[in-house]
Design an enzyme around this catalytic site. Structure first.
Site, PDB file in Angstrom:
ATOM      1  N   GLY A  57      54.736  70.093 -45.077  1.00 32.31           N
ATOM      2  CA  GLY A  57      55.985  70.521 -45.199  1.00 32.31           C
ATOM      3  C   GLY A  57      56.513  71.387 -44.006  1.00 32.31           C
ATOM      4  O   GLY A  57      55.734  71.423 -43.031  1.00 32.31           O
ATOM      5  N   PRO A  58      57.473  72.205 -43.936  1.00 29.56           N
ATOM      6  CA  PRO A  58      57.770  73.029 -42.703  1.00 29.56           C
ATOM      7  C   PRO A  58      56.726  73.882 -42.177  1.00 29.56           C
ATOM      8  O   PRO A  58      56.644  74.082 -41.107  1.00 29.56           O
ATOM      9  CB  PRO A  58      59.034  73.975 -43.240  1.00 29.56           C
ATOM     10  CG  PRO A  58      59.752  73.081 -44.335  1.00 29.56           C
ATOM     11  CD  PRO A  58      58.574  72.255 -45.057  1.00 29.56           C
ATOM     12  N   LYS A  59      55.969  74.646 -43.214  1.00 24.98           N
ATOM     13  CA  LYS A  59      55.191  75.574 -42.601  1.00 24.98           C
ATOM     14  C   LYS A  59      53.750  74.814 -42.187  1.00 24.98           C
ATOM     15  O   LYS A  59      53.471  75.305 -40.719  1.00 24.98           O
ATOM     16  CB  LYS A  59      54.546  76.522 -43.797  1.00 24.98           C
ATOM     17  CG  LYS A  59      53.573  77.451 -43.583  1.00 24.98           C
ATOM     18  CD  LYS A  59      52.152  77.053 -43.644  1.00 24.98           C
ATOM     19  CE  LYS A  59      51.054  77.967 -43.278  1.00 24.98           C
ATOM     20  NZ  LYS A  59      49.665  77.724 -43.650  1.00 24.98           N
ATOM     21  N   VAL A  60      53.383  73.811 -42.477  1.00 24.25           N
ATOM     22  CA  VAL A  60      52.263  73.034 -41.897  1.00 24.25           C
ATOM     23  C   VAL A  60      52.805  72.268 -40.786  1.00 24.25           C
ATOM     24  O   VAL A  60      52.223  72.206 -39.697  1.00 24.25           O
ATOM     25  CB  VAL A  60      51.871  72.114 -42.889  1.00 24.25           C
ATOM     26  CG1 VAL A  60      51.049  70.981 -42.064  1.00 24.25           C
ATOM     27  CG2 VAL A  60      51.126  72.623 -44.260  1.00 24.25           C
ATOM     28  N   CYS A  68      53.020  74.935 -37.899  1.00 22.00           N
ATOM     29  CA  CYS A  68      51.686  75.291 -37.276  1.00 22.00           C
ATOM     30  C   CYS A  68      50.978  74.142 -36.620  1.00 22.00           C
ATOM     31  O   CYS A  68      50.455  74.760 -35.300  1.00 22.00           O
ATOM     32  CB  CYS A  68      50.801  75.466 -38.572  1.00 22.00           C
ATOM     33  SG  CYS A  68      50.906  77.072 -39.560  1.00 22.00           S
TER      34      CYS A  68
END
Length: 288
Positions: free
Chosen positions: A218-221, A224
């Site tokens: 998703g956006p967070k992964v 990162c």
């Protein structure tokens, strides 16, 4: 069958560092999972190499590093970048000025994209000790063995090595519900001949779209992976700690993760990733 590498522990490389570099801040700010406290510093695995890193006066000492790997470590620790200039710009924001006092020695490591992708798929809804354990288990089971200081370490597996893992194997490594995502990511890279280094060459938005084609990303992964292995410094990953500090000091308590992400990118621009690391470290250290 994993290969075995022996490391000469007498070899010590010294990399001159600036005052904007502190190993504890670097390895405890949530960006990497293969480094652990050891004696007066940290011992870790990166790029198939094991070193014992510690600070002495104005240098980083890397016991076990070979002469021909000096440039690798210089790049890995991003020692050619002027973090003083970055901090002077970010310190114009009062919250960041305070956060930088706590994490003044943070540097964003230049990590290998495939290992970073798999590691942060594992990070979803997970705690750092559990992530580290799962990444270590995968490395032990499928990576090459390296002997150092009378101890055994393991390189993170290549795509081809990890392709031998079944979903059950990955579950046994402690990846939980993320195991199918890891197996599918490996298959996708092989079947579609995906080159993560080519994705790295795209602009941030396009690279993010490509990364989010992997299930479990998703956006967070994706942010990162962009920040910690592709040097996309305008990425702004939002985890639980960043969410808390952003809602406490910058935004309303009910603002969505996506709006926090967009706010961070807009506010800090090309330095958003650096801002995120200072904010993350400050929020976690102070339990915001």
């Amino acid at each position: 069958m994993t290969q075995k590498t022996n490391v000469n522990c007498q070899t010590i490389q010294e990399l001159k560092k600036s005052s904007e570099c502190h190993l504890e801040h670097i390895f405890e700010c949530g960006q990497c999972f293969r480094w652990n406290k050891y004696e007066d510093g940290y011992i870790g695995v990166a790029g198939g190499k094991v070193v014992y890193a510690y600070e002495k006066d104005d240098v980083i000492c890397l016991e076990g590093a070979k002469e021909e790997d000096k440039n690798f470590w210089w790049e890995y620790f991003d020692l050619g970048r002027d973090y003083g200039e970055i901090k002077r710009e970010l310190e114009k924001d009062e919250i960041l000025k305070e956060a930088i006092k706590y994490g003044y020695g943070i540097r964003i490591l230049k990590q290998e994209p495939f290992e970073t992708l798999i590691s942060f798929i594992i990070s979803a809804n997970n705690r750092i000790p559990m992530i580290k354990r799962a990444v270590e288990n995968i490395s032990i089971r499928f990576g090459d063995r390296i002997e150092f200081r009378g101890m055994e370490f393991y390189a993170f597996p290549t795509v081809e090595q990890l392709a031998r893992a079944t979903v059950g194997d990955l579950e046994d490594c402690g990846t939980g519900f993320r195991a199918p995502y890891i197996a599918e990511a490996v298959r996708k890279i092989i079947d579609e001949k995906i080159d993560l280094e080519e994705i790295k060459k795209l602009d941030t938005d396009e690279a993010m779209k490509k990364l989010m084609e992997f299930k479990g990303v998703g956006p967070k992964v994706a942010d990162c992976v962009l920040l910690f292995s592709m040097q996309k410094f305008d990425a702004f990953p939002v985890d639980v700690w960043v969410k808390k500090i952003m809602q406490k000091f910058y935004l309303a308590p009910d603002v969505s993760l996506n709006k926090i992400r967009q706010f961070g990118k807009n506010k800090f621009g090309d330095l958003a990733g650096f801002a995120q690391q200072y904010l993350f470290y400050y929020a976690r250290e102070n339990k915001v």
